[in-house]
Design an enzyme around this catalytic site. Structure first.
Site, short mmCIF file in Angstrom:
data_model
loop_
_atom_site.label_atom_id
_atom_site.label_comp_id
_atom_site.label_asym_id
_atom_site.label_seq_id
_atom_site.Cartn_x
_atom_site.Cartn_y
_atom_site.Cartn_z
N GLU A 167 31.93 -40.02 27.54
CA GLU A 167 32.31 -41.29 28.17
C GLU A 167 33.77 -41.68 27.96
O GLU A 167 34.08 -42.66 27.27
CB GLU A 167 31.41 -42.42 27.67
CG GLU A 167 29.96 -42.24 28.05
CD GLU A 167 29.13 -43.51 27.89
OE1 GLU A 167 29.67 -44.52 27.42
OE2 GLU A 167 27.95 -43.47 28.25
N GLU A 355 22.75 -38.90 29.06
CA GLU A 355 22.29 -40.05 28.27
C GLU A 355 21.69 -41.08 29.19
O GLU A 355 22.24 -41.37 30.25
CB GLU A 355 23.45 -40.76 27.55
CG GLU A 355 23.87 -40.20 26.24
CD GLU A 355 24.93 -41.07 25.55
OE1 GLU A 355 24.96 -42.30 25.76
OE2 GLU A 355 25.74 -40.49 24.82
C1 GAL Z 1 26.62 -44.93 25.37
C2 GAL Z 1 27.26 -44.21 24.20
C3 GAL Z 1 26.32 -44.00 23.06
C4 GAL Z 1 25.41 -45.19 22.80
C5 GAL Z 1 24.82 -45.71 24.09
C6 GAL Z 1 23.93 -46.93 23.94
O1 GAL Z 1 27.58 -45.49 26.18
O2 GAL Z 1 27.71 -42.94 24.61
O3 GAL Z 1 27.08 -43.67 21.94
O4 GAL Z 1 26.01 -46.14 22.06
O5 GAL Z 1 25.83 -45.99 25.00
O6 GAL Z 1 24.58 -48.12 24.14
#
Ligand code: GAL
Length: 444
Positions: A167, A355
């Site tokens: 990200e 993710e």
């Molecule tokens: C994403 C990030 C993760 C985690 C997730 C939940 O943006 O890559 O590290 O924090 O959000 O909020």
């Protein structure tokens, strides 16, 4: 009916974890300090003044956690490397204990039939490098290259799946423009410099992995949102286009040879000041897949502030009750919109959801956690994926954020995203109902 077979036999089922959020033991075995170690050392920066302590103890409990992942019938395990475990000062001297730790993690994945997927950079920049300018200085390209070169040579025999950055828009936007995340820098000038160097490292890092690792599959993980204007007025529609350019296009398009999305945001041309000869070409890389990380929808309207963007977000709580514990809108149906958006680009061959997840308050009752809302979220995500696959979009994996409840950056320990509950005092794990559902769903 949801059925694992419908996703295809090569579909990657995984969870994602992150060095800083999971490992703990930040002062052990010669690890150097990262910007997040520094940021969290001031309790005022973190919600409820939470101290990270040993996070979810992955540094000691990695075998236990990897076995849990295996027991859920997943087939991949995505984790990030801590730059300062390997290079305590960010460059120069190597720390053998840190290097060894990741060999142990990788070996343990392989023993458990989980394909290891490495993320090189998940936000924990070495503090020593930040003191020299961090992402805002062009020297970061050399430092990052040294790190990428070492890691891909060291682990490339055993690890074939690599994600260069996690990200980029989150860590540059929150960390170098809004000052909300470490290293808490602000302003457009810091942001543009950090952004351009990040985009260069993204492509350079990938080229280094390509050179060092035989048969590597290389991607990078972009955050994205489904962006919608509050209504169809021209001004508001344009505001949404600009936000979409920042959230969904900014880091992707340079890799495809399209440059930054200045078409809808001429003010962004300021970034040209950071360019050196040959940069446009250097930003390109033919990734094997792109990781997309989808969590929420953003609704926008026109606004004079901030300049360049000329848009603001309608706060989720003012328009919906469907919120997670961080106050973000839970909107899994936005996934197909985002997937359709990315599918328009010819240069994208393969998409993996690297993710997605949702945080809710979980309650342990008689040793069990019945997290039905989280399960509903993931099931809906899976349905959206199937819908898009039917339309011919090449989606080849779904990685849940996250395996074990962990430390959620500035929000501390309150948001729980895991398929597995963690008691942060005892480090005791309890598989939640959602985790048990996946175990059954993925049963071989
Ligand atoms: C994403 C990030 C993760 C985690 C997730 C939940 O943006 O890559 O590290 O924090 O959000 O909020």
């Amino acid at each position: 009916m949801l059925n694992k077979e419908k996703f295809g036999s090569n579909f990657k089922w995984g969870t994602t974890i992150c060095a800083f959020q999971n490992e703990g033991w930040a002062n052990s075995d010669n690890k150097g300090q990262s910007i997040w170690d520094a940021f969290t050392s001031d309790a005022k920066n973190i919600k409820n003044n939470d101290a990270i302590n040993n996070a979810s103890n992955f540094y000691k409990d990695y075998e236990k956690d990897i076995r849990i992942a295996r027991s859920l019938n997943l087939n991949t395990f995505r984790f990030s490397l801590s730059w300062t475990r390997i290079f305590p000062d960010g460059k120069g001297e190597i720390n053998p204990e840190g290097v060894k730790f990741y060999h142990k993690v990788i070996d343990c994945c392989i023993e458990n039939n989980l394909e290891p997927w490495i993320t090189l950079y998940h936000w924990d920049l070495p503090k020593k490098l930040e003191e020299l300018g961090g992402w805002t200085t062009r020297s970061i390209i050399n430092w990052f290259s040294e790190y990428a070169n070492f890691c891909s040579n060291e682990y490339g025999e055993k690890v074939k799946h690599w994600i260069v950055l996690n990200e980029p828009m989150s860590f540059t936007g929150l960390g170098y423009f809004m000052g909300y995340h470490a290293p808490a820098k602000t302003g457009i000038s810091n942001f543009l410099k950090a952004a351009h160097h990040t985009a260069l490292c993204n492509a350079d890092g990938a080229r280094i992995i390509r050179k060092n690792v035989k048969n590597a599959t290389i991607g990078t993980a972009f955050s994205c949102s489904y962006v919608k204007p509050i209504n169809k007025s021209r001004l508001n529609e344009k505001s949404a286009q600009r936000v979409e350019a920042m959230l969904n296009r900014f880091y992707l398009e340079p890799t495809l040879g399209l440059g930054y999305p200045t078409d809808v945001m001429p003010g962004l041309n300021m970034i040209n000041r950071c360019f050196k000869d040959g940069d446009l070409e250097r930003l390109k890389f033919d990734f094997d897949f792109i990781g997309i990380q989808y969590y929420f929808r953003v609704v926008t309207k026109f606004s004079l502030f901030p300049p360049v963007l000329f848009a603001s977000e309608i706060e989720p709580k003012k328009r919906t009750r469907n919120l997670n514990t961080m106050g973000l809108e839970v909107y899994p149906q936005g996934l197909s919109k985002v997937l359709q958006f990315y599918n328009q680009y010819d240069g994208i061959k393969n998409i993996i959801i690297t993710e997605s997840g949702v945080c809710y308050d979980d309650h342990l009752t008689n040793g069990k956690i019945y997290d039905i809302k989280r399960l509903r979220y993931h099931r809906r995500m899976l349905k959206e994926i199937l819908k898009c696959k039917k339309k011919g979009i090449n989606i080849t994996g779904y990685f849940i954020w996250t395996l074990i409840d962990n430390f959620e950056w500035r929000e501390g320990f309150e948001p729980r995203f895991g398929l597995v509950h963690n008691n942060f005092e005892t480090q005791e794990r309890t598989i939640k109902y959602s985790g048990l559902w996946f175990r059954k769903f993925l049963r071989i």
